[in-house]
Design a protein around this motif. Structure first.
Motif, PDB file in Angstrom:
ATOM      1  N   ALA A   1     -23.094  19.362  -1.170  1.00 26.01           N
ATOM      2  CA  ALA A   1     -23.738  18.061  -1.022  1.00 26.01           C
ATOM      3  C   ALA A   1     -25.005  17.917  -1.857  1.00 26.01           C
ATOM      4  N   GLY A   2     -25.721  19.029  -2.119  1.00 25.56           N
ATOM      5  CA  GLY A   2     -26.948  18.895  -2.905  1.00 25.56           C
ATOM      6  C   GLY A   2     -27.573  20.223  -3.249  1.00 25.56           C
ATOM      7  N   ILE A   3     -28.214  20.277  -4.415  1.00 22.89           N
ATOM      8  CA  ILE A   3     -28.947  21.474  -4.825  1.00 22.89           C
ATOM      9  C   ILE A   3     -30.095  21.036  -5.726  1.00 22.89           C
ATOM     10  N   THR A   4     -31.283  21.606  -5.479  1.00 30.72           N
ATOM     11  CA  THR A   4     -32.459  21.326  -6.302  1.00 30.72           C
ATOM     12  C   THR A   4     -33.034  22.647  -6.778  1.00 30.72           C
ATOM     13  N   ARG A   5     -33.294  22.735  -8.068  1.00 28.68           N
ATOM     14  CA  ARG A   5     -33.868  23.952  -8.641  1.00 28.68           C
ATOM     15  C   ARG A   5     -35.308  23.698  -9.067  1.00 28.68           C
ATOM     16  N   GLY A   6     -36.132  24.736  -8.946  1.00 28.96           N
ATOM     17  CA  GLY A   6     -37.529  24.651  -9.340  1.00 28.96           C
ATOM     18  C   GLY A   6     -37.718  24.960 -10.816  1.00 28.96           C
ATOM     19  N   PRO A   7     -38.956  25.006 -11.272  1.00 28.67           N
ATOM     20  CA  PRO A   7     -39.247  25.312 -12.675  1.00 28.67           C
ATOM     21  C   PRO A   7     -38.751  26.704 -13.060  1.00 28.67           C
TER      22      PRO A   7
ATOM     23  N   VAL B   1     -38.501  30.440 -14.204  1.00 23.40           N
ATOM     24  CA  VAL B   1     -39.297  31.655 -14.065  1.00 23.40           C
ATOM     25  C   VAL B   1     -38.734  32.645 -15.063  1.00 23.40           C
ATOM     26  N   ILE B   2     -39.606  33.172 -15.945  1.00 22.93           N
ATOM     27  CA  ILE B   2     -39.135  33.953 -17.087  1.00 22.93           C
ATOM     28  C   ILE B   2     -39.638  35.392 -17.002  1.00 22.93           C
ATOM     29  N   SER B   3     -38.732  36.331 -17.236  1.00 19.62           N
ATOM     30  CA  SER B   3     -39.079  37.745 -17.360  1.00 19.62           C
ATOM     31  C   SER B   3     -38.378  38.277 -18.602  1.00 19.62           C
ATOM     32  N   GLY B   4     -39.126  38.460 -19.674  1.00 14.03           N
ATOM     33  CA  GLY B   4     -38.515  38.865 -20.937  1.00 14.03           C
ATOM     34  C   GLY B   4     -37.566  37.785 -21.424  1.00 14.03           C
ATOM     35  N   THR B   5     -36.298  38.153 -21.590  1.00  9.63           N
ATOM     36  CA  THR B   5     -35.298  37.176 -22.031  1.00  9.63           C
ATOM     37  C   THR B   5     -34.547  36.543 -20.866  1.00  9.63           C
ATOM     38  N   VAL B   6     -34.891  36.949 -19.638  1.00 13.36           N
ATOM     39  CA  VAL B   6     -34.196  36.440 -18.455  1.00 13.36           C
ATOM     40  C   VAL B   6     -34.905  35.191 -17.939  1.00 13.36           C
ATOM     41  N   VAL B   7     -34.135  34.134 -17.749  1.00 12.69           N
ATOM     42  CA  VAL B   7     -34.682  32.877 -17.253  1.00 12.69           C
ATOM     43  C   VAL B   7     -33.982  32.522 -15.946  1.00 12.69           C
ATOM     44  N   VAL B   8     -34.765  32.403 -14.883  1.00  8.06           N
ATOM     45  CA  VAL B   8     -34.229  32.056 -13.577  1.00  8.06           C
ATOM     46  C   VAL B   8     -34.718  30.677 -13.184  1.00  8.06           C
ATOM     47  N   GLN B   9     -33.772  29.866 -12.712  1.00 15.76           N
ATOM     48  CA  GLN B   9     -34.106  28.576 -12.130  1.00 15.76           C
ATOM     49  C   GLN B   9     -33.924  28.689 -10.613  1.00 15.76           C
ATOM     50  N   PRO B  10     -34.975  28.975  -9.875  1.00 17.18           N
ATOM     51  CA  PRO B  10     -34.810  29.231  -8.439  1.00 17.18           C
ATOM     52  C   PRO B  10     -34.309  28.005  -7.685  1.00 17.18           C
ATOM     53  N   VAL B  11     -33.455  28.235  -6.720  1.00 18.22           N
ATOM     54  CA  VAL B  11     -33.004  27.161  -5.843  1.00 18.22           C
ATOM     55  C   VAL B  11     -34.078  26.942  -4.782  1.00 18.22           C
ATOM     56  N   ILE B  12     -34.653  25.761  -4.751  1.00 11.20           N
ATOM     57  CA  ILE B  12     -35.725  25.471  -3.801  1.00 11.20           C
ATOM     58  C   ILE B  12     -35.273  24.548  -2.681  1.00 11.20           C
ATOM     59  N   SER B  13     -34.095  23.951  -2.832  1.00 14.44           N
ATOM     60  CA  SER B  13     -33.561  23.102  -1.773  1.00 14.44           C
ATOM     61  C   SER B  13     -32.042  23.094  -1.892  1.00 14.44           C
ATOM     62  N   LEU B  14     -31.373  23.249  -0.757  1.00 12.37           N
ATOM     63  CA  LEU B  14     -29.918  23.352  -0.778  1.00 12.37           C
ATOM     64  C   LEU B  14     -29.324  22.634   0.425  1.00 12.37           C
ATOM     65  N   ASP B  15     -28.387  21.738   0.146  1.00 17.47           N
ATOM     66  CA  ASP B  15     -27.543  21.142   1.176  1.00 17.47           C
ATOM     67  C   ASP B  15     -26.138  21.680   0.919  1.00 17.47           C
ATOM     68  N   PRO B  16     -25.737  22.736   1.630  1.00 17.27           N
ATOM     69  CA  PRO B  16     -24.522  23.464   1.266  1.00 17.27           C
ATOM     70  C   PRO B  16     -23.234  22.878   1.814  1.00 17.27           C
ATOM     71  N   ARG B  17     -23.278  21.730   2.460  1.00 16.40           N
ATOM     72  CA  ARG B  17     -22.075  21.181   3.079  1.00 16.40           C
ATOM     73  C   ARG B  17     -21.010  20.868   2.029  1.00 16.40           C
ATOM     74  N   ALA B  18     -19.771  21.134   2.370  1.00 13.04           N
ATOM     75  CA  ALA B  18     -18.654  20.923   1.455  1.00 13.04           C
ATOM     76  C   ALA B  18     -18.462  19.447   1.173  1.00 13.04           C
ATOM     77  N   THR B  19     -18.214  19.143  -0.110  1.00 20.76           N
ATOM     78  CA  THR B  19     -17.927  17.769  -0.496  1.00 20.76           C
ATOM     79  C   THR B  19     -16.945  17.790  -1.666  1.00 20.76           C
ATOM     80  N   ASN B  20     -16.470  16.623  -2.049  1.00 23.19           N
ATOM     81  CA  ASN B  20     -15.494  16.482  -3.132  1.00 23.19           C
ATOM     82  C   ASN B  20     -14.323  17.446  -2.924  1.00 23.19           C
ATOM     83  N   ALA B  21     -13.980  18.244  -3.919  1.00 32.34           N
ATOM     84  CA  ALA B  21     -12.796  19.099  -3.817  1.00 32.34           C
ATOM     85  C   ALA B  21     -12.928  20.180  -2.753  1.00 32.34           C
ATOM     86  N   ALA B  22     -14.159  20.476  -2.322  1.00 33.09           N
ATOM     87  CA  ALA B  22     -14.349  21.515  -1.310  1.00 33.09           C
ATOM     88  C   ALA B  22     -14.142  21.010   0.108  1.00 33.09           C
ATOM     89  N   ALA B  23     -14.098  19.710   0.292  1.00 35.28           N
ATOM     90  CA  ALA B  23     -14.097  19.151   1.645  1.00 35.28           C
ATOM     91  C   ALA B  23     -12.820  19.451   2.417  1.00 35.28           C
TER      92      ALA B  23
END
Length: 574
Positions: free
Chosen positions: A441-447, A449-471
């Motif tokens: 149903a929803g996912i929001t990622r934050g700014p 976060v970089i460590s060397g060549t690794v770039v992480v976009q942390p999940v800061i908000s998640l609505d994990p309910r199944a929707t569309n093909a997952a429903a």
């Protein structure tokens, strides 16, 4: 008729009581091993001082609502023939965390707090049992055999024995039905410890744990190493959420033969600036079969209803296979994975001779494992009765992906192995979802976060309910003493979020409540119409309800006890 209003009132009353106790509790320093049966109560907080063991013959009972907030290095380990009965509830989970975490709570309220980029603030919980393990060859106890043997054992990773006669760190044996207790509604936060290279404490470590052990509703939030790691044994896990792990979210090895249903894995990071595998995420699910790879038991498992969320920019594999591991993934969601969704990592550097892996010494090749029926058992170092030993898979192939959704996995190699193995053959009922048709149903990622060549976009908000093909799914797990018939893909139904009320993700504001809020959902309201009446009773009697909600008291069976709870008018409110 009673409605959700009563649920809210009950939840508020109990919640206020728990908050008051937490704010005014006495701190108990745990300075010695637990040699006799002991109960920890919620009117105290407990601070583990160094590595503490529950010794054989003793049971540690931990009441719902108890907080274990430890200093750096404080850990708890359950030895073979000991037991832990740690049973929280949705309203009053048991929390293992650090004193630094507790310092962020408002007025001592465990349902508040602030997420921080941190780990290593205390140790972990380790459980060791007496089920079979597949540990043979380089690095193994010299008396171990490649065939299943009740005398095979190993020393638990991350624990340091006091000397050669110290058996507290041993796991393994010959009792697949071994019972180490109950671990339910437990949140483990900000843990881990790096003892040495390849020797760390995970969020929850399970070695040789038997099937009679009950583990459900478990959260790992932030850990320097793996979230959950399992070595051998047969233990099953249900309702598992693992978030912001510094290495692999879910890691199995040495012939684990258990099952998982309803699991949420969210890749991220626990320590800013750390390397991948020591604070920044690695694979989401890593599966090793046995050591050596021709030993038995070999990892043979089934996962149902997993929501697996990776890192789209610099993430690692979604699912990684080594050393003859066999695993089925059914009714799952795989999304935002930065590299291969399925990876053949066919190496075993820990075994004598180096690169053994699939096909070694007459075992199946990786390709053949995908086309071999679940009940075709290896004749290499076998069990006397393999059908009785391998029960986690009940149909299909030794490796399979069925009735799942794949979304926003954009790496050029994301589906190379999956395509080679026929994952998207029409008979598997998998869905390759197009852009804009997210299965949750929803996912929001934050700014970034970089460590060397690794770039992480942390999940800061998640609505994990199944929707569309997952429903809705084509098929689902068949209800039994463990599995729940859930006719959707992923870990959450279209109208539920079982993270509500008891997790750090909920307390930190990272989990989005379902419509009506966390406090509004009573499991007794089977059809979710806001009223508990005869329609809900009909749902229970029909044997399915919504998302397994007919099991009102969550004891794994639908029977008269559930009717009693339903008729009492409120059940266990989330």
């Amino acid at each position: 008729m009673k409605t959700r209003t009563l649920c809210k009132t009950v939840a508020a009353t109990i919640g206020a009581s728990m908050i008051s106790l937490s704010a005014n509790s006495a701190e108990i320093l745990v300075t010695a091993d637990i040699a006799t049966s002991t109960t920890w109560t919620k009117n105290n907080t407990y601070n583990l001082q160094g590595q503490r063991y529950i010794l054989p013959g003793a049971t540690l009972t931990i009441q719902a609502g108890t907080v274990v907030a430890s200093d750096v290095g404080g850990s708890l380990a359950v030895t073979r023939d000991a037991r832990i009965d740690c049973v929280g509830t949705k309203l009053e989970p048991v929390i293992f965390t650090s004193k630094q975490d507790v310092a962020t709570w408002t007025a001592g309220n465990p349902k508040t707090g602030t997420w921080r980029a941190a780990a290593n603030e205390w140790g972990n919980v380790t459980v060791m049992g007496k089920a079979y393990i597949g540990k043979y060859g380089a690095g193994a106890v010299t008396t171990n055999t490649a065939s299943p043997n009740a005398g095979n054992y190993a020393n638990m990773e991350g624990l340091t024995a006091s000397g050669s006669g110290d058996t507290r760190t041993f796991y393994g044996g010959g009792n697949d039905l071994d019972n180490s207790g109950r671990f339910e509604y437990v949140s483990l936060r900000y843990g881990g410890k790096v003892v040495g290279l390849g020797n760390e404490l995970n969020g929850l470590s399970l070695g040789g744990v038997g099937k009679e052990t009950k583990i459900d509703h478990i959260e790992i939030m932030n850990n320097v190493d793996d979230g959950i790691e399992i070595w051998g044994g047969t233990v099953d896990l249900k309702y598992v959420t693992i978030w912001n792990i510094g290495d692999d979210s879910f890691d199995v090895d040495q012939g684990w033969r258990g099952r998982v249903q309803f699991g949420l894995l969210v890749a991220g990071y626990s320590i800013a600036g750390a390397a991948s595998g020591s604070g920044f995420c690695d694979s989401l699910v890593e599966m090793d079969g046995a050591e050596k790879s021709d030993a038995q038991p070999v990892t043979t498992t089934s996962f149902y209803n997993m929501t697996i969320i990776g890192q789209p920019l610099s993430g690692k594999a979604g699912t990684k296979f080594r050393d003859n591991a066999r695993a089925q993934f059914n009714n799952c969601i795989f999304m935002d994975i930065g590299k291969e969704v399925v990876k053949n990592d066919n190496t075993d550097a820990e075994a004598t001779g180096g690169q053994t892996g699939y096909g070694y010494n007459g075992t199946l090749t990786f390709a053949d494992t995908w086309t071999t029926d679940y009940n075709v058992y290896s004749a290499v170092n076998p069990f006397t009765n393999p059908a009785a030993a391998y029960t986690a898979q009940q149909s299909g192939k030794l490796i399979q992906y069925t009735d799942s959704v794949f979304y926003n996995n954009t790496n050029s190699a994301a589906y190379t192995e999956a395509n080679a193995r026929g994952v998207f053959t029409s008979t598997n009922n998998n869905v390759l979802a197009v852009a804009g048709s997210s299965p949750i149903a929803g996912i929001t990622r934050g700014p970034n976060v970089i460590s060397g060549t690794v770039v992480v976009q942390p999940v800061i908000s998640l609505d994990p309910r199944a929707t569309n093909a997952a429903a809705i799914s084509v098929s689902s797990a068949t209800s039994d003493s463990f599995f729940t018939n859930a006719q959707y893909r992923g870990a959450f139904g279209p109208n539920e979020n079982w993270l509500c009320g008891w997790t750090a993700a909920d307390a930190f504001g990272m989990s989005v409540a379902p419509p009506g809020g966390c406090a509004s959902a009573c499991p007794a309201d089977i059809n979710l119409d806001g009223v508990i009446n005869g329609s809900d009773l009909a749902g229970v009697l029909s044997g399915w309800g919504t998302s397994g909600a007919s099991d009102i008291n969550r004891d794994g069976t639908t029977n008269g006890a559930d009717l009693t709870t339903l008729l009492s008018g409120w059940g266990n409110c989330i």
